[in-house]
Design a protein around this motif. Structure first.
Motif, short mmCIF file in Angstrom:
data_model
loop_
_atom_site.label_atom_id
_atom_site.label_comp_id
_atom_site.label_asym_id
_atom_site.label_seq_id
_atom_site.Cartn_x
_atom_site.Cartn_y
_atom_site.Cartn_z
N ARG A 194 0.74 -1.13 -0.21
CA ARG A 194 -0.05 0.25 0.02
C ARG A 194 1.18 0.86 0.06
NH1 ARG A 194 -4.15 -1.98 4.93
NH2 ARG A 194 -6.12 -3.40 2.63
N ASN A 195 1.92 1.85 0.96
CA ASN A 195 3.15 2.71 0.87
C ASN A 195 3.58 2.79 -1.17
OD1 ASN A 195 2.55 3.01 3.61
ND2 ASN A 195 3.92 1.77 4.14
N LYS A 196 3.91 2.00 -0.93
CA LYS A 196 4.81 1.88 -2.35
C LYS A 196 3.32 2.45 -3.57
CE LYS A 196 7.80 -1.82 -2.45
NZ LYS A 196 9.33 -0.49 -1.71
N LEU A 197 2.42 2.04 -3.73
CA LEU A 197 1.24 2.39 -4.63
C LEU A 197 0.73 3.69 -3.65
CD1 LEU A 197 -1.50 -0.79 -4.62
CD2 LEU A 197 0.67 -0.02 -6.19
N THR A 198 0.32 4.22 -2.85
CA THR A 198 0.39 5.40 -2.79
C THR A 198 1.53 6.17 -3.08
OG1 THR A 198 -0.91 4.96 -0.43
CG2 THR A 198 0.17 7.49 -0.44
N SER A 199 2.90 6.22 -3.19
CA SER A 199 3.89 7.41 -3.17
C SER A 199 4.11 6.69 -5.30
CB SER A 199 5.53 6.28 -2.96
OG SER A 199 6.08 5.21 -3.84
N TYR A 200 3.20 5.87 -5.42
CA TYR A 200 3.55 5.32 -7.50
C TYR A 200 2.18 6.56 -7.78
CZ TYR A 200 5.72 0.81 -7.71
OH TYR A 200 6.99 0.31 -7.09
N SER A 201 1.29 6.59 -6.97
CA SER A 201 -0.39 7.60 -7.33
C SER A 201 0.50 8.70 -7.23
CB SER A 201 -1.12 7.16 -6.07
OG SER A 201 -1.10 6.20 -6.58
N ALA A 202 0.97 9.31 -6.27
CA ALA A 202 1.66 10.61 -6.25
C ALA A 202 2.08 11.31 -7.32
CB ALA A 202 2.21 10.77 -4.70
N ALA A 203 3.18 10.23 -7.84
CA ALA A 203 4.56 10.32 -8.47
C ALA A 203 3.31 10.35 -10.07
CB ALA A 203 5.37 9.65 -9.00
N GLY A 204 1.62 9.76 -10.83
CA GLY A 204 1.52 10.24 -11.63
C GLY A 204 1.06 8.84 -11.91
N VAL A 205 1.06 8.21 -11.38
CA VAL A 205 1.22 6.20 -12.17
C VAL A 205 -0.14 5.70 -11.59
CG1 VAL A 205 1.95 3.89 -12.06
CG2 VAL A 205 3.77 6.22 -12.05
N THR A 206 -0.61 5.38 -12.73
CA THR A 206 -2.02 5.08 -12.62
C THR A 206 -2.00 3.60 -12.13
OG1 THR A 206 -2.43 6.01 -14.83
CG2 THR A 206 -4.48 4.09 -14.46
N VAL A 207 -2.49 3.42 -11.17
CA VAL A 207 -2.53 2.57 -10.25
C VAL A 207 -4.27 0.99 -10.30
CG1 VAL A 207 -2.27 1.64 -7.69
CG2 VAL A 207 -0.48 3.32 -8.82
N PRO A 208 -3.62 1.29 -10.61
CA PRO A 208 -5.63 -0.32 -10.62
C PRO A 208 -6.07 -0.17 -9.06
CG PRO A 208 -3.80 -1.50 -11.04
CD PRO A 208 -2.90 -0.65 -10.21
N ALA A 209 -7.29 0.35 -9.28
CA ALA A 209 -8.15 0.41 -7.92
C ALA A 209 -8.95 -1.39 -7.38
CB ALA A 209 -9.92 0.82 -8.34
N PRO A 210 -8.55 -1.01 -6.08
CA PRO A 210 -9.01 -2.14 -5.37
C PRO A 210 -9.87 -2.69 -5.91
CG PRO A 210 -8.69 -0.44 -4.01
CD PRO A 210 -8.85 0.45 -4.96
#
Length: 108
Positions: free
Chosen positions: A82-98
Motif C-alpha cells: 500500500r505504501n508503494k502504491l501510494t507513492s506511485y499514485s503521488a508520482a502520477g502513475v496509474t494504479v489499479p483500483a482495489p
C-alpha cells in the motif's frame, strides 16, 4: 540465477502453474528451453526502482486489483504494498483500483 527467476521466485508452490514458469514462457509448466541472456537484455538500462514498479503493477493487474493476493505473491507485507502504491499514485502513475469484495458486491 536468471533475472526472470529472481523476479518471480516468490511464486506460490501450491499453484499448478507458477509465476516463474509463466515468466519463462512455459505455459502450464511445460519445459521449454530458455535463453536467459536474451531475456535479461530487455532489462538493461532500467533502474531497480523501475523494475520493482513494473513487477508490482503487473502482479496487481494479474490479481485483478486484489492487494492481499498481490502482496502474498510478491512476498511483501500488505502495508509495504500500500505504501508503494501510494507513492506511485503521488508520482502520477496509474494504479489499479482495489478489488471489490464479494460481501461489498452482495450488499449493493
Amino acid at each position: 540465477m536468471a533475472l526472470a527467476s529472481v523476479a518471480f521466485s516468490s511464486a506460490r508452490s501450491n499453484n499448478k502453474v507458477r509465476s516463474r514458469d509463466i515468466a519463462r514462457g512455459k505455459p502450464d509448466g511445460a519445459a521449454r528451453p530458455c535463453d536467459d541472456r536474451t531475456r535479461a537484455q530487455a532489462f538493461v538500462g532500467a533502474t531497480v526502482a523501475e523494475m520493482e514498479r513494473a513487477l508490482i503493477l503487473s502482479t496487481l493487474d494479474h490479481c485483478d486489483g486484489n492487494r492481499t493476493s498481490a502482496a502474498k505473491i510478491l512476498g511483501i507485507s500488505l502495508r509495504s504494498l500500500r505504501n508503494k502504491l501510494t507513492s506511485y499514485s503521488a508520482a502520477g502513475v496509474t494504479v489499479p483500483a482495489p478489488q471489490v469484495s464479494r460481501q461489498e458486491r452482495a450488499s449493493t
